[in-house]
Design a protein around this motif. Sequence first.
Motif, PDB file in Angstrom:
ATOM      1  N   TYR A 189      19.954  29.110   0.756  1.00 31.88           N
ATOM      2  CA  TYR A 189      18.498  28.929   0.747  1.00 31.88           C
ATOM      3  C   TYR A 189      17.872  29.111   2.123  1.00 31.88           C
ATOM      4  CZ  TYR A 189      18.882  27.146  -3.983  1.00 31.88           C
ATOM      5  OH  TYR A 189      19.125  27.043  -5.327  1.00 31.88           O
ATOM      6  N   SER A 190      18.685  29.583   3.078  1.00 32.50           N
ATOM      7  CA  SER A 190      18.121  29.665   4.428  1.00 32.50           C
ATOM      8  C   SER A 190      18.504  30.919   5.199  1.00 32.50           C
ATOM      9  CB  SER A 190      18.557  28.434   5.245  1.00 32.50           C
ATOM     10  OG  SER A 190      19.961  28.332   5.287  1.00 32.50           O
ATOM     11  N   THR A 248      11.095  28.900  -2.569  1.00 31.20           N
ATOM     12  CA  THR A 248       9.955  28.227  -1.936  1.00 31.20           C
ATOM     13  C   THR A 248       9.861  26.767  -2.372  1.00 31.20           C
ATOM     14  OG1 THR A 248       8.752  30.324  -1.860  1.00 31.20           O
ATOM     15  CG2 THR A 248       7.448  28.292  -1.644  1.00 31.20           C
ATOM     16  N   HIS A 257      12.271  24.433  -0.662  1.00 31.97           N
ATOM     17  CA  HIS A 257      11.815  24.073   0.682  1.00 31.97           C
ATOM     18  C   HIS A 257      10.669  23.066   0.623  1.00 31.97           C
ATOM     19  CE1 HIS A 257      13.993  26.837   3.465  1.00 31.97           C
ATOM     20  NE2 HIS A 257      14.256  27.450   2.322  1.00 31.97           N
ATOM     21  N   ASN A 315      11.654  19.429  -0.039  1.00 35.09           N
ATOM     22  CA  ASN A 315      12.643  18.887   0.905  1.00 35.09           C
ATOM     23  C   ASN A 315      14.066  18.898   0.348  1.00 35.09           C
ATOM     24  OD1 ASN A 315      10.744  18.286   2.974  1.00 35.09           O
ATOM     25  ND2 ASN A 315      10.181  16.396   1.902  1.00 35.09           N
ATOM     26  N   LEU A 362      16.226  21.194   0.760  1.00 38.28           N
ATOM     27  CA  LEU A 362      17.113  21.669   1.821  1.00 38.28           C
ATOM     28  C   LEU A 362      17.426  20.553   2.809  1.00 38.28           C
ATOM     29  CD1 LEU A 362      18.302  24.515   2.286  1.00 38.28           C
ATOM     30  CD2 LEU A 362      16.515  24.876   3.989  1.00 38.28           C
TER      31      LEU A 362
END
Length: 323
Positions: free
Chosen positions: A216-217, A271, A274, A277, A279
Amino acid sequence: MWEKFPELQHDLQKTVQLMEEILHLKNKQVEAAILEMIHSGGKLLRPAYQILFAQFGPEKEPEKIIALAAAIELLHTATLIHDDIVDQADLRRNTPTIRSQFGNSTAVYAGDYLFVSCFKLMADYATSMKSLQMNSRSMEKILAGELGQMDKHYYTEVSIEEYLENISGKTAELFALSCSIGALESGSSQLFAKKAAEIGHHIGMAFQMLDDILDYSQASQKLGKPVLEDVRQGIYSLPLLYALKENPEDIKPILAKKAAMTKEEAQTIFTLVHETNGLQNAQVLAEEYTEKALKEIAKLPNRPTGVKETLLEITKMILHREN
């Protein structure tokens, strides 16, 4: 990553050389594909931990240490080949998977061949029946973790506890096995080997969580696989599970589309993870396991000189990575 540790780097090179020497398939194309996979950028973390924990024992048998390190990596490679079949993956470490090149049937046999090669090395070099028992039990746990994950494909009610149980088998068990066999086969006590297994388990748990966080990053070219491919295949990892707890109303309708999910919808999931929160919460839990591992490593004996420090440095390196 091993240039800072020349002795370990040398041992890992010998480990890879041994793996090359024992791979003899009649199908030379498949043999070449397996060798390419071995050389395609894997970090050799599991054999590295096995080699390092072997340094704590009184019995120094370099040939056995290297052979068991090769067995561990062969086992790991076999599980990756089978994972790619289940996930229908076309890429692994930015390299075409064996299943994408030769089909699922050939890939199954290639993975099975590596399982057999692993057990042959274990049988030839492991001096303790306990090690063989540990190896077979670890394979059972690894498969149970994989089956647990498969059983929850596209299931939006997966709990954090179920996720932890699955990765405990799927990833952490092989790290635990690496550390414990390294200790046990070098003559360390069963109590020390058990402590080594606990350290390996903590490392493996944090390592898998971090992999899931990176999905996810980071861009797909850094991960070696398409970003959010797991989500589109119904595999819901830690960041998404946290996000689901916070915002099921927006996320569940997208997940309900299953394999029909578009790239745009996958980006919406990205999205939302993220924004909720997901992540950050996943990073907090990964850090907890990281700190458990580092705390236990710090308690290890100071002799032989430098081994504990190397373990600390490597563990910090792989669990604080950004790609």
